[in-house]
Design a protein around this motif. Structure first.
Motif, PDB file in Angstrom:
ATOM      1  N   THR A   1     -46.069 -26.022  -6.212  1.00  0.00           N
ATOM      2  CA  THR A   1     -45.051 -26.265  -5.203  1.00  0.00           C
ATOM      3  C   THR A   1     -45.591 -26.132  -3.784  1.00  0.00           C
ATOM      4  O   THR A   1     -45.422 -26.993  -2.943  1.00  0.00           O
ATOM      5  CB  THR A   1     -43.878 -25.275  -5.376  1.00  0.00           C
ATOM      6  OG1 THR A   1     -43.311 -25.482  -6.649  1.00  0.00           O
ATOM      7  CG2 THR A   1     -42.832 -25.489  -4.311  1.00  0.00           C
TER       8      THR A   1
ATOM      9  N   GLY B   1     -39.325 -19.691  -7.535  1.00  0.00           N
ATOM     10  CA  GLY B   1     -40.120 -20.896  -7.312  1.00  0.00           C
ATOM     11  C   GLY B   1     -41.189 -20.671  -6.262  1.00  0.00           C
ATOM     12  O   GLY B   1     -42.350 -21.053  -6.446  1.00  0.00           O
TER      13      GLY B   1
ATOM     14  N   THR C   1     -37.998 -24.573  -9.888  1.00  0.00           N
ATOM     15  CA  THR C   1     -37.622 -23.571 -10.880  1.00  0.00           C
ATOM     16  C   THR C   1     -36.651 -24.160 -11.888  1.00  0.00           C
ATOM     17  O   THR C   1     -36.801 -23.982 -13.097  1.00  0.00           O
ATOM     18  CB  THR C   1     -36.964 -22.351 -10.206  1.00  0.00           C
ATOM     19  OG1 THR C   1     -37.831 -21.872  -9.178  1.00  0.00           O
ATOM     20  CG2 THR C   1     -36.717 -21.246 -11.209  1.00  0.00           C
TER      21      THR C   1
END
Lengths: 117, 117
Positions: free
Chosen positions: A112, A105, B20
DNA sequence: CAGCATCCCATTAGATACTG
DNA sequence: CAGTATCTAATGGGATGCTG
């Protein structure tokens, strides 16, 4: 309360993928596990780390994590009440998985966090 | 169509974990990605590997995976039609994550598969 | 503090039927 | 073959109020 989603594991070998996912999906489980990796947290401490979670949801998620044996819940007979949440041994074995999710991620989610500079 | 779940990423650093997860949850995405790790698959090939998925769900999941840039969809102008699905480059970077999920599942899910013998 | 209970709406996902 | 469309059942999840 039902096992969030992923109830039926009717896939051949990919099964295990869904089986693991079933334990950590559920909108907040992943983050909860992640935060518990840093150590013991009380109910409201977790809540504070997840600004948009409702008590109801958090309670649910914690109960499911507990039912799945990933976290432990320790109640202290005090007033005011105190409840500690920790990763269980089984939960600790999930750490690499959680980390893999976080690493990916951090590296691959443009939205993000701006990785600029 | 909505991003399955995990829409709001309002957690501090654990955010990336949920971010994610948001890409690979959705009841079938994990397995689909897993199976695509072995190579190109056509629509019905994937379907056959997931006995309980409906076309509707599979189509949805594939479209979301495509929208997230994890898989590619190649349409051949033929009769009968043929559509190939592959992991994209971005999708390939997820392989370690998917594998981590599978490895953990194989090792830690008592119900998934008897690890006996 | 750490919940549980209830009500209610939004989303997900299953079944079924049709199409280029 | 690889979808799309519609209709509906089930679940998830938010808001709010109460309690030991």
């Amino acid at each position: 309360m039902g096992r969030t989603r992923h109830d039926r594991f009717d896939c051949s070998p990919g099964c295990a993928v869904e089986a693991t996912l079933s334990l950590i999906d559920g909108k907040w489980k992943g983050v909860v596990l992640y935060h518990l990796m840093s150590g013991t947290l009380r109910f409201n401490e977790i809540r504070r780390k997840l600004p948009n979670v409702t008590q109801r949801m958090l309670t649910n998620q914690l109960r499911e994590l507990e039912a799945d044996g990933l976290i432990t819940r320790t109640v202290f007979a005090q007033v005011p009440p105190r409840v500690d949440y920790d990763l269980s041994e089984r939960g600790r074995t999930l750490e690499p998985v959680i980390l893999a999710l976080k690493v990916w991620g951090d590296a691959n989610m443009p939205a993000t966090e701006n990785a600029a500079a």
